[in-house]
Every structure is written in structure tokens, then in C-alpha cells.
Design a protein around this motif. Structure first.
Motif, short mmCIF file in Angstrom:
data_model
loop_
_atom_site.label_atom_id
_atom_site.label_comp_id
_atom_site.label_asym_id
_atom_site.label_seq_id
_atom_site.Cartn_x
_atom_site.Cartn_y
_atom_site.Cartn_z
N PHE A 215 0.88 -1.05 -0.16
CA PHE A 215 0.09 0.00 -0.14
C PHE A 215 0.94 1.31 -0.01
CE2 PHE A 215 -2.57 3.14 2.47
CZ PHE A 215 -3.72 3.21 1.70
N ALA A 216 0.89 2.10 -1.18
CA ALA A 216 1.63 3.25 -1.29
C ALA A 216 1.09 4.30 -2.03
CB ALA A 216 3.10 2.56 -1.92
N HIS A 217 1.13 5.55 -1.54
CA HIS A 217 0.48 6.73 -2.10
C HIS A 217 1.43 7.83 -1.82
CE1 HIS A 217 -3.28 4.79 -3.55
NE2 HIS A 217 -3.14 4.13 -2.51
N GLU A 218 1.21 8.86 -2.42
CA GLU A 218 2.08 10.06 -2.25
C GLU A 218 0.93 11.35 -1.84
OE1 GLU A 218 5.32 10.72 -2.42
OE2 GLU A 218 5.70 8.44 -2.71
N PHE A 219 1.41 11.61 -0.67
CA PHE A 219 0.57 12.99 -0.16
C PHE A 219 1.57 14.21 -0.23
CE2 PHE A 219 -2.03 9.52 1.44
CZ PHE A 219 -3.26 10.17 1.65
N ASN A 220 1.05 15.50 -0.26
CA ASN A 220 1.85 16.57 -0.39
C ASN A 220 2.00 17.20 0.92
OD1 ASN A 220 -0.62 17.88 -0.49
ND2 ASN A 220 0.37 19.57 -1.13
N SER A 221 1.46 16.62 1.95
CA SER A 221 1.63 17.28 3.32
C SER A 221 1.15 16.06 4.32
CB SER A 221 0.76 18.42 3.44
OG SER A 221 1.23 19.11 4.73
N LYS B 288 -3.07 17.39 -1.95
CA LYS B 288 -2.98 16.32 -3.16
C LYS B 288 -2.69 15.17 -2.91
CE LYS B 288 -1.93 19.73 -6.89
NZ LYS B 288 -0.73 20.13 -8.16
N VAL B 289 -3.05 14.08 -3.52
CA VAL B 289 -2.78 12.71 -3.37
C VAL B 289 -2.42 12.26 -4.32
CG1 VAL B 289 -3.49 10.44 -2.35
CG2 VAL B 289 -4.30 12.57 -1.34
N ASP B 290 -1.35 11.65 -4.88
CA ASP B 290 -0.93 10.99 -6.06
C ASP B 290 -0.95 12.10 -7.23
OD1 ASP B 290 -0.41 8.74 -4.77
OD2 ASP B 290 -2.35 8.12 -5.24
N ASP B 291 -0.71 13.26 -6.76
CA ASP B 291 -1.12 14.56 -7.77
C ASP B 291 -2.34 14.79 -8.14
OD1 ASP B 291 0.62 16.61 -8.61
OD2 ASP B 291 0.57 15.85 -10.79
N ILE B 292 -3.48 14.36 -7.54
CA ILE B 292 -4.82 14.34 -7.75
C ILE B 292 -5.39 15.22 -6.39
CG2 ILE B 292 -7.12 13.44 -7.89
CD1 ILE B 292 -5.59 10.70 -9.16
N ARG B 293 -6.41 16.52 -6.93
CA ARG B 293 -6.48 17.33 -5.76
C ARG B 293 -7.56 16.41 -4.82
NH1 ARG B 293 -5.25 22.82 -4.98
NH2 ARG B 293 -6.90 23.48 -3.48
N ARG B 294 -7.21 16.78 -3.66
CA ARG B 294 -8.00 16.11 -2.41
C ARG B 294 -7.88 17.17 -1.29
NH1 ARG B 294 -9.90 13.42 -5.87
NH2 ARG B 294 -10.45 11.09 -5.93
N GLU B 295 -8.52 17.87 -1.05
CA GLU B 295 -8.50 18.78 0.12
C GLU B 295 -8.69 18.55 1.49
OE1 GLU B 295 -10.49 22.62 -1.05
OE2 GLU B 295 -10.22 22.14 -3.26
N ARG B 296 -7.59 17.85 1.98
CA ARG B 296 -7.45 17.51 3.43
C ARG B 296 -8.21 16.21 3.85
NH1 ARG B 296 -7.65 22.73 2.61
NH2 ARG B 296 -5.84 24.02 2.94
#
Length: 533
Positions: free
Chosen positions: A164-170, A190-198
């Protein structure tokens, strides 16, 4: 919720480990031997008899020892322990990270002082409902040398890192897990460079990012699934959830992320005067929230999970950081300094009396007696620790038998103990700690008397028993008087006894022994000798 304060009629709730009829029994306030960390514990997750802890630390060590002890073992921000013994388990992933960044601040990981926690911290641990996985969120970027962008998962019971691996920007600050979905909240956009606001969600099967995408306009600190599974209850410092008020507390649908009716928030007057939710827990009937505040609400509250209507609120002052429900009681970690708004609560503490950092209250107070839950007689304590915020407890969890506390403290009940503490119910542990020390009594001959001496002493108190028995002892061996009295650490009264029938001119000393309901005893020093006249 704006300046919402409920009052309650004065009434005694004497609950402790040996309470009166009809009162709940607390766990003991005795801290049990437990291995320590050399830093801050931010999160605890208990699964059966295993305790998983995460935070900012580099080592663990035995109880009573100092950092650098020869028995110290490396643990980089994650560790596991046996709940019943406090001993470490072999699980030892290595967690690494980069500075925490939000939209306005960046923190330097080279500063190993007050900003140490803003680097590679593990902020949240949550097991799956079936106990086969443990999810972690935080500021980290690698686990065991493998890239993990602020979220990771471990297979249980092996503890091995899975795919299980993903990239969050914060930062990922909050997690909630169901049989099908992993929900995440925090400071990211952002999650995996897709907009997700918190707020974001992932499928348990396969781990893919889902379309669940509600929005919070500021940080999310806590999440929990409603008892019926239909809602995700969200707490934090946001002003709007999906564009809707109230501040700091709300709910969305677990399947779509759409807003649902919600009644209760926490205070927001301005940026410099506001509250934010720090933790969420539940039972089958209610959701419980804790709050930190700046000149505003920072106690605990309970709401109905279906619509967020308020069940009760306590306005105890002192930045509550963590809560857990055990046997119908809500235990909390804070730096409480004024609980006068609660029945049986203490007034603003004066210099010399430490903040009370661990508390207990009933989850469902009798509505015929209380609008606000009474504060129960359970007073173990920690110090505030060396960090800038001087908080103490930061995380709580229990397995129904043992309650574990984590934080930035360095002592528990006045003894050296860093980062972790452990308490237990009477079903698995005895109440063995005696009352606090009794001061030397004063002895005087009453004016105009012969053969009499008056003994005066100040009550002591016990961390988990309100009623104590006192024995007045003459000349080191003879018990001449016994009396029972209730006491609390902020309200210690003077008691007296006049010893009569003494031989005129004889000289005597007196001491006072305090005994709790479990026959744990403490004895004062002997008085100076005084003649009976």
C-alpha cells in the motif's frame, strides 16, 4: 457552538476504585512498569494484547532508566509492546521523513529541539476491523528504506510492510478504517498529484484512491466512523466542511462524501481565539470529542452521531489532547487547571499545585442529576515534558483491561518515566499505591486542662480513593483514635483529636497513619514530644 456553557447542580460523585453504592469504578491510578521512549508518543493503537505506538523517538528503554541506558533498543518512530507486561516486542520498522510543510510554514528537521516532532513523525495508527492490517499516517517519506509518502500499511500479525503506497503533499494526521475503505485526513491538498482537499479515501482491496472527495478548508486532526457505519465524523481546525459550518466538527456520508445534517461545532471567534478538535472516540450511542482552545472551549463534549446534536459538554480548562472510552467512562489527557464548571471539579489551581493531566468522567451521566458529567476521583498525573507546548499526555487507548497513555512527559506520578505510561482495571491489577505522604502533626496542651493533648493534622489524599481512614498513634505504638474522612488534592482540611486521661506531666509523641480501602498505608513523621501538663 459559541460560548456554550452548561451548568449543573452541585452533587458529589465519589467514584474511585472503591466507590460508594451506585457509583462507577475507575481503573487504578497506579502506573505499572512500562518501557519508555526517548521522545514524543503521538499515537497509540491497541489490538488485543499488543500495543502499537508511533511518534518522534529513536530508542526505547526499560522503566526507571535514563536515556543511553545499556539496555536501550533502537526504535525509529514506531514500536510495539505487550499490553499486560509493558515489555517491548520485536517489531521495529524504520521511519524516515522530511520537514512538515503546510501552506504558510516550513519546519527545519535539523532542529532537534522543539521542532523535532515536525519531521518524520508518525501521527496516527489505526488497525483494520479484522485485525489483519495496521495503517500509519504522518510526515514520513520512507519506511524500511522504501518510499511511502506519508501513509503506509503493515500486515498483521507479522508486522511486515505491505505494498500500500501513495504520495501525499503534506501531513496525514487522521485515519479511519472500515472493512472496505481507508479514510485519511490532514493538511494535504493533493494525493498522487490529484486534488484532495485534506480528505481522501482508498479501497482496502487493491489500495486504489477512490472518488470520495469531501473538502475541508483547514487542517483535519481526527476522524471516526459513526456507530451505524454510514458517516465519517471529522474533527479539526477547519471553518467549513464541504463549504458548510460549523467550525471544527462535522460529518459526511461514508459512501459519497456528501454533507449530512450536523448541529454542533466548537468555538471560533477569530484566528487568535478559537477551538479545534484534537481527538474523537465513540461507543454505541455517542461520539465524544476533545478540544484544544485559545481562550475558548478546550474540554470534552458528546454528540448524537446521527445529527451532531449535543448530549453534554464539560468546560474544564486546559487543552484536552486525547480521549478513550473504557467501561462507560471517558478518560482524557490534558493539562487541566480549572474544572470548576464540572460537578466535583477543582477550581483554578494555584502555584505549587501541578496541572492535572489525566482525568475521568462518565460517558452517560444520570440526566436527573447532572447536565455536565461529574469529575470522578481518578488523579494519576504526568509532568508537561520538555517540549515547547508543555502538554504531557498526547495519546490514549485501551483494550478493556489496560489503558496506555503516550505523550511528551518525562515523569508519571512523580517518578521518572518518559513517553509512555500504563494503567489497569481491578480485574487484572491490584490497587497497591498508598495515599500521598502525611505531614507531621502538631500537638499542644489545651489551655486550662490536665492530662490532655490535642493532636492536629492536615488531611492527605489518594489518587484513586476519595475516602481514607486515619489512625492517631501515641508514642509510636498505641492507636488512640480512628476516623474516616473524604479528601481531594485541592481541598485538604485540618482534623483534630484530643487525647484524654493522660498522666499529668507525662510527655508524648504522636503520628498519623492514612489507610486507603485496600489497606495501603502511609504514616507521618512523629510529632515533637509535648507534656500533658
Amino acid at each position: 457552538m459559541s460560548a456554550l456553557v452548561l451548568t449543573a447542580p452541585p452533587s458529589a460523585a465519589t467514584a474511585d476504585t472503591a466507590p460508594g453504592p451506585g457509583e462507577p469504578v475507575t481503573i487504578t491510578a497506579d502506573d505499572l512498569p512500562t518501557w519508555q521512549t526517548d521522545g514524543v508518543v503521538w499515537t497509540i493503537a491497541m489490538l488485543g494484547d499488543t500495543v502499537y505506538v508511533g511518534g518522534n523517538f529513536d530508542h526505547i528503554r526499560p522503566p526507571g532508566t535514563n536515556p543511553g541506558d545499556p539496555q536501550e533498543q533502537p526504535r525509529r518512530n514506531l514500536a510495539a509492546f505487550n499490553a499486560a507486561t509493558g515489555l517491548p516486542l520485536a517489531w521495529a520498522p524504520t521511519v524516515e521523513g522530511t520537514p512538515f510543510t503546510d501552506t504558510t510554514h516550513q519546519f527545519d528537521c535539523d532542529d532537534l529541539g522543539n521542532n523535532r516532532w515536525n519531521c518524520d513523525a508518525v501521527w496516527e495508527l489505526r488497525p483494520s476491523p479484522d485485525g489483519t492490517r495496521l495503517y500509519a499516517g504522518g510526515d514520513f517519506t520512507k519506511v524500511d528504506g522504501q518510499r511511502r509518502g506519508k501513509i503506509a500499511a503493515f500486515d498483521l500479525p507479522s508486522g511486515g510492510l505491505n505494498g500500500f503506497a501513495h504520495e501525499f503533499n503534506s501531513r496525514v494526521k487522521a485515519l479511519a478504517v472500515t472493512a472496505t475503505t481507508v479514510y485519511a485526513g490532514g493538511f494535504f491538498i493533493k494525493v498522487d498529484d490529484i486534488r484532495r482537499e485534506r480528505l481522501a479515501a482508498f479501497a482496502v482491496s487493491g489500495g486504489a484512491l477512490t472518488g470520495w472527495a469531501p473538502t475541508a478548508d483547514r487542517g483535519v486532526h481526527a476522524m471516526i466512523i459513526s456507530p451505524d457505519g454510514g458517516r465519517v465524523v471529522i474533527g479539526g481546525d477547519f471553518d467549513h466542511l464541504n463549504g458548510n459550518l460549523p467550525h471544527g466538527l462535522g460529518a459526511v456520508r461514508a459512501d459519497t462524501g456528501a454533507s449530512v445534517p450536523w448541529a454542533t461545532g466548537v468555538d471560533r471567534v477569530s484566528d487568535s481565539r478559537r477551538s479545534w478538535v484534537t481527538d474523537l472516540v465513540k461507543d454505541n450511542e455517542a461520539i465524544y470529542a476533545s478540544a484544544n482552545g485559545q481562550s475558548t472551549f478546550d474540554g470534552r463534549l458528546a454528540v448524537n452521531p446521527g445529527d451532531g446534536t449535543l448530549r453534554w459538554i464539560d468546560n474544564c480548562l486546559g487543552a484536552t489532547q486525547a480521549i478513550t472510552v473504557m467501561d462507560g467512562l471517558l478518560y482524557s489527557g490534558s493539562h487541566a487547571h480549572d474544572c470548576s464548571s464540572q460537578p466535583d471539579g477543582f477550581p483554578e489551581l494555584v502555584p505549587g499545585i501541578p496541572y492535572q493531566r489525566l482525568l475521568a468522567e462518565p460517558t452517560h451521566p444520570d440526566p436527573a442529576r447532572f447536565d455536565t458529567p461529574p469529575l470522578l476521583h481518578w488523579f494519576p498525573n504526568t509532568n508537561g515534558g520538555p517540549t515547547a507546548y508543555n502538554q504531557g499526555p498526547r495519546a490514549l487507548d485501551n483494550n478493556g483491561k489496560y489503558l496506555w497513555a503516550g505523550g511528551d512527559f518525562t515523569n508519571v506520578n512523580g517518578e521518572k518515566q518518559q513517553g509512555l505510561a500504563r494503567f489497569a482495571s481491578l480485574s487484572v491489577a491490584k490497587d497497591v499505591n498508598p495515599p500521598e505522604p502525611v505531614r507531621k502533626p502538631a500537638v499542644a496542651k489545651p489551655d486550662g486542662t490536665t492530662g490532655q493533648l490535642r493532636v492536629t493534622w492536615v488531611q492527605t489524599w489518594d489518587r484513586d480513593n476519595k475516602k481514607l481512614k486515619y489512625e492517631v498513634i501515641r508514642d509510636g505504638t498505641t492507636v488512640v483514635h480512628t476516623v474516616e474522612a473524604e479528601s481531594r488534592f485541592w481541598d485538604l482540611k485540618s482534623l483534630t483529636y484530643t487525647d484524654t486521661g493522660l498522666v499529668a506531666g507525662s510527655s508524648h509523641t504522636y503520628s498519623v497513619r492514612a489507610i486507603d480501602p485496600f489497606d495501603n498505608r502511609v504514616r507521618s513523621p512523629s510529632s515533637d514530644p509535648v507534656q500533658a501538663g
